[in-house]
Design a protein around this motif. Structure first.
Motif, PDB file in Angstrom:
ATOM      1  N   GLU A 149       0.945  -1.205   0.161  1.00 35.82           N
ATOM      2  CA  GLU A 149      -0.397   0.235   0.486  1.00 35.82           C
ATOM      3  C   GLU A 149       0.739   1.168  -0.394  1.00 35.82           C
ATOM      4  OE1 GLU A 149      -2.236   0.316   3.235  1.00 35.82           O
ATOM      5  OE2 GLU A 149      -2.920  -2.084   2.888  1.00 35.82           O
ATOM      6  N   ARG A 150       0.551   2.188  -1.052  1.00 29.94           N
ATOM      7  CA  ARG A 150       0.867   3.467  -0.409  1.00 29.94           C
ATOM      8  C   ARG A 150      -0.320   4.559  -0.085  1.00 29.94           C
ATOM      9  NH1 ARG A 150       5.380   5.024  -4.122  1.00 29.94           N
ATOM     10  NH2 ARG A 150       5.636   7.220  -4.396  1.00 29.94           N
ATOM     11  N   GLY A 151       0.494   5.886   0.670  1.00 30.40           N
ATOM     12  CA  GLY A 151      -0.492   7.232   1.304  1.00 30.40           C
ATOM     13  C   GLY A 151       0.442   7.420   1.746  1.00 30.40           C
ATOM     14  N   GLY A 152      -0.273   8.617   1.805  1.00 30.64           N
ATOM     15  CA  GLY A 152       0.459  10.022   3.010  1.00 30.64           C
ATOM     16  C   GLY A 152       2.380   9.993   2.692  1.00 30.64           C
ATOM     17  N   GLY A 153       2.808   9.680   1.701  1.00 34.36           N
ATOM     18  CA  GLY A 153       4.701   9.215   1.769  1.00 34.36           C
ATOM     19  C   GLY A 153       5.030   7.860   2.383  1.00 34.36           C
ATOM     20  N   PHE A 154       4.259   7.153   2.301  1.00 37.27           N
ATOM     21  CA  PHE A 154       4.793   6.035   2.953  1.00 37.27           C
ATOM     22  C   PHE A 154       4.091   4.243   2.051  1.00 37.27           C
ATOM     23  CE2 PHE A 154       5.389   9.135   6.970  1.00 37.27           C
ATOM     24  CZ  PHE A 154       6.507   8.487   6.933  1.00 37.27           C
ATOM     25  N   ALA A 155       4.833   4.065   2.403  1.00 35.35           N
ATOM     26  CA  ALA A 155       4.798   2.571   1.961  1.00 35.35           C
ATOM     27  C   ALA A 155       5.033   1.478   2.700  1.00 35.35           C
ATOM     28  CB  ALA A 155       5.383   2.238   0.733  1.00 35.35           C
ATOM     29  N   LEU A 156       3.679   0.573   2.542  1.00 40.83           N
ATOM     30  CA  LEU A 156       4.095  -0.579   3.391  1.00 40.83           C
ATOM     31  C   LEU A 156       4.323  -1.552   2.661  1.00 40.83           C
ATOM     32  CD1 LEU A 156       2.933  -1.919   6.846  1.00 40.83           C
ATOM     33  CD2 LEU A 156       0.931  -2.169   5.468  1.00 40.83           C
ATOM     34  N   PHE A 157       5.164  -1.975   2.824  1.00 42.73           N
ATOM     35  CA  PHE A 157       5.644  -3.226   1.921  1.00 42.73           C
ATOM     36  C   PHE A 157       6.065  -5.010   2.636  1.00 42.73           C
ATOM     37  CE2 PHE A 157       7.794   0.508   1.076  1.00 42.73           C
ATOM     38  CZ  PHE A 157       8.394  -0.112  -0.374  1.00 42.73           C
ATOM     39  N   ASP A 158       5.184  -5.823   2.224  1.00 42.83           N
ATOM     40  CA  ASP A 158       5.046  -7.020   2.296  1.00 42.83           C
ATOM     41  C   ASP A 158       7.232  -7.895   2.074  1.00 42.83           C
ATOM     42  OD1 ASP A 158       2.016  -7.700   3.099  1.00 42.83           O
ATOM     43  OD2 ASP A 158       2.384  -7.617   0.494  1.00 42.83           O
ATOM     44  N   LEU A 159       7.181  -8.527   3.179  1.00 42.85           N
ATOM     45  CA  LEU A 159       8.645  -8.779   3.222  1.00 42.85           C
ATOM     46  C   LEU A 159       8.475 -10.466   3.239  1.00 42.85           C
ATOM     47  CD1 LEU A 159      10.852  -6.364   5.616  1.00 42.85           C
ATOM     48  CD2 LEU A 159      10.659  -6.404   3.690  1.00 42.85           C
ATOM     49  N   ASP A 160       8.820 -11.521   2.357  1.00 43.24           N
ATOM     50  CA  ASP A 160       8.936 -12.801   2.390  1.00 43.24           C
ATOM     51  C   ASP A 160      10.130 -13.853   2.227  1.00 43.24           C
ATOM     52  OD1 ASP A 160       5.644 -12.544   2.350  1.00 43.24           O
ATOM     53  OD2 ASP A 160       5.785 -12.858   0.360  1.00 43.24           O
ATOM     54  N   VAL A 161      10.238 -14.469   3.063  1.00 39.08           N
ATOM     55  CA  VAL A 161      11.130 -15.358   3.113  1.00 39.08           C
ATOM     56  C   VAL A 161      11.006 -16.978   3.082  1.00 39.08           C
ATOM     57  CG1 VAL A 161      13.536 -15.639   4.422  1.00 39.08           C
ATOM     58  CG2 VAL A 161      12.691 -13.624   4.468  1.00 39.08           C
ATOM     59  N   LEU A 162      11.238 -17.281   2.210  1.00 39.79           N
ATOM     60  CA  LEU A 162      11.149 -18.661   2.053  1.00 39.79           C
ATOM     61  C   LEU A 162      12.521 -19.768   2.207  1.00 39.79           C
ATOM     62  CD1 LEU A 162       8.824 -21.118   0.968  1.00 39.79           C
ATOM     63  CD2 LEU A 162      10.435 -20.567  -1.314  1.00 39.79           C
ATOM     64  N   ILE A 163      12.678 -20.672   2.878  1.00 33.08           N
ATOM     65  CA  ILE A 163      14.045 -21.461   3.128  1.00 33.08           C
ATOM     66  C   ILE A 163      13.105 -23.088   2.929  1.00 33.08           C
ATOM     67  CG2 ILE A 163      15.392 -22.656   4.443  1.00 33.08           C
ATOM     68  CD1 ILE A 163      16.143 -19.633   4.524  1.00 33.08           C
TER      69      ILE A 163
END
Length: 129
Positions: free
Chosen positions: A89-103
């Motif tokens: 998501e993006r808004g107000g000068g900030f963004a939300l990022f999804d971080l996924d790690v798979l082993i």
């Protein structure tokens, strides 16, 4: 007086065979239980190692400015890794990022995996033109 009876204190062949079969079945069940425990302990050790590796990679992702990308490679010891960063998501000068790690790793003829997911808020990257 009739024929004399002698009381034998021993076991018949049939009784010995039945006892041997019962003992064999009991040993087979115990062996299967022990083998299952060894297998479960091996799987648990791999899951613990993979979880530790995934936490380490996730911590490294959280330390740098997020950039939408996907990377993968060999982590050594039979483990493979994949990371994915995606802007959610993006808004107000900030963004939300999804971080996924798979082993992932191969064990007993199949692939096993551990996946960790997190979200991180950071300053929004510039909009593409």
């Amino acid at each position: 007086m009739g024929p004399s009876r002698t009381d034998d204190a021993g076991f018949t062949l049939l009784e010995v065979l039945v006892a041997t079969v019962i003992a064999g079945l009991a040993l087979a069940v115990l062996f299967q239980g022990a083998a299952g425990s060894v297998r479960a302990a091996r799987v648990a050790a791999h899951v613990q190692e993979a979880t530790s590796r995934a936490r380490s990679r996730l911590a490294a992702l959280e330390q740098v400015a997020p950039v939408a990308a996907e990377q993968s490679g060999d982590d050594g010891g039979g483990y493979r890794w994949r990371t994915r960063v995606a802007q959610a998501e993006r808004g107000g000068g900030f963004a939300l990022f999804d971080l996924d790690v798979l082993i992932a790793w191969d064990l007993d003829g199949g692939e096993r995996r551990v996946e960790l997911r997190s979200r991180r808020m950071a300053p929004a990257p510039p909009e593409p033109p």
